[in-house]
Design a protein around this motif. Sequence first.
Motif, PDB file in Angstrom:
ATOM      1  N   GLU A  23       0.881  -1.316  -0.015  1.00 44.97           N
ATOM      2  CA  GLU A  23      -0.097  -0.050  -0.016  1.00 44.97           C
ATOM      3  C   GLU A  23       0.678   1.065  -0.163  1.00 44.97           C
ATOM      4  OE1 GLU A  23      -3.491   0.287  -0.151  1.00 44.97           O
ATOM      5  OE2 GLU A  23      -3.017  -1.787  -0.632  1.00 44.97           O
ATOM      6  N   ALA A 110      -7.561  -0.241   6.281  1.00 42.02           N
ATOM      7  CA  ALA A 110      -8.585   0.681   6.416  1.00 42.02           C
ATOM      8  C   ALA A 110      -8.393   1.587   7.711  1.00 42.02           C
ATOM      9  CB  ALA A 110      -9.878   0.103   6.371  1.00 42.02           C
ATOM     10  N   ASN A 113      -5.299   3.709   7.737  1.00 40.67           N
ATOM     11  CA  ASN A 113      -5.385   4.669   6.688  1.00 40.67           C
ATOM     12  C   ASN A 113      -6.249   5.779   7.322  1.00 40.67           C
ATOM     13  OD1 ASN A 113      -7.001   6.151   4.456  1.00 40.67           O
ATOM     14  ND2 ASN A 113      -5.195   5.340   3.470  1.00 40.67           N
ATOM     15  N   PRO A 125     -10.612  10.421   2.862  1.00 38.11           N
ATOM     16  CA  PRO A 125      -9.740  10.022   2.155  1.00 38.11           C
ATOM     17  C   PRO A 125      -9.387  10.608   0.930  1.00 38.11           C
ATOM     18  CG  PRO A 125     -11.475   8.526   1.670  1.00 38.11           C
ATOM     19  CD  PRO A 125     -11.903   9.197   2.967  1.00 38.11           C
ATOM     20  N   ASN A 135      -6.366  10.261  -3.553  1.00 40.64           N
ATOM     21  CA  ASN A 135      -7.325   9.611  -2.503  1.00 40.64           C
ATOM     22  C   ASN A 135      -6.535   8.519  -2.007  1.00 40.64           C
ATOM     23  OD1 ASN A 135      -8.943   7.296  -1.883  1.00 40.64           O
ATOM     24  ND2 ASN A 135     -10.356   7.953  -3.292  1.00 40.64           N
ATOM     25  N   SER A 137      -7.187   6.293  -0.017  1.00 43.10           N
ATOM     26  CA  SER A 137      -7.376   4.948  -0.010  1.00 43.10           C
ATOM     27  C   SER A 137      -7.168   4.024  -1.350  1.00 43.10           C
ATOM     28  CB  SER A 137      -8.861   4.754   0.260  1.00 43.10           C
ATOM     29  OG  SER A 137      -9.234   5.419   1.741  1.00 43.10           O
ATOM     30  N   SER A 138      -7.576   4.590  -2.490  1.00 48.18           N
ATOM     31  CA  SER A 138      -7.202   4.060  -3.537  1.00 48.18           C
ATOM     32  C   SER A 138      -5.844   4.177  -4.190  1.00 48.18           C
ATOM     33  CB  SER A 138      -8.292   4.374  -4.509  1.00 48.18           C
ATOM     34  OG  SER A 138      -8.256   5.622  -4.785  1.00 48.18           O
TER      35      SER A 138
END
Length: 224
Positions: A23, A110, A113, A125, A135, A137-138
């Motif tokens: 990530e 999650a 983050n 996010p 973003n 998260s993505s």
Amino acid sequence: MKVLVVEDEQALQDQLKAALNKEGYAVDQAFDGADGLYYAEEYPIDLAIIDLGLPKINGLDLISKIRELGKDFPILILTARSRWQEKVEGLSRGADDYLVKPFQVEELMARANALLRRSSGFSSPVIRKGPIELNSSSKQILVDGRELDLTAYEYKVLEYLMMHPEKVISKTELTEHIYEQDHDKDSNVLEVFVRRLRKKIDPEGNLKPIETLRGRGYRINPDL
């Protein structure tokens, strides 16, 4: 962003490091509470993930000692204990959230983050600065609606700058937060990342998205 994982189970350490690296997080690892305290005191950390059942210094005492040092980065507890009193004690010692083992890695990511966002003052996010949309998260970056194709380290640099929009970030600070502790840190490579980011975000040279303040560091252009 730099994550410290303090966990004495080798298999879980390996799993968490792989997931966090995937990530885009830099990961420092400690296998007992004493080493965890050393990392927390000596190195820049954005988030700590701490198991409660640690050797040398247990997780609860480690959290207390970290807070006594004045360190305010968010802490996520990992615990195999289901008694609510122990979860409450962890939170009262200074932790910000907890997960009970076994857990899904996706839930841990999650929560991590969300803790990092909140510690930087963001509730969503999606972080926007002028035409730039990040973003967290993505891990997607849009500029005027077009998606940018960034390398992992280009993303890390932009994310850290976007997470600290009013702050001038020195090369040393930026390097410490995007690389793992045993990585060969070269400020010249950092300059390359910033130069490539500028070209990708602003190919026409109109936005000037990242400022260089000579002798001080970088920041996102406050006029965007």
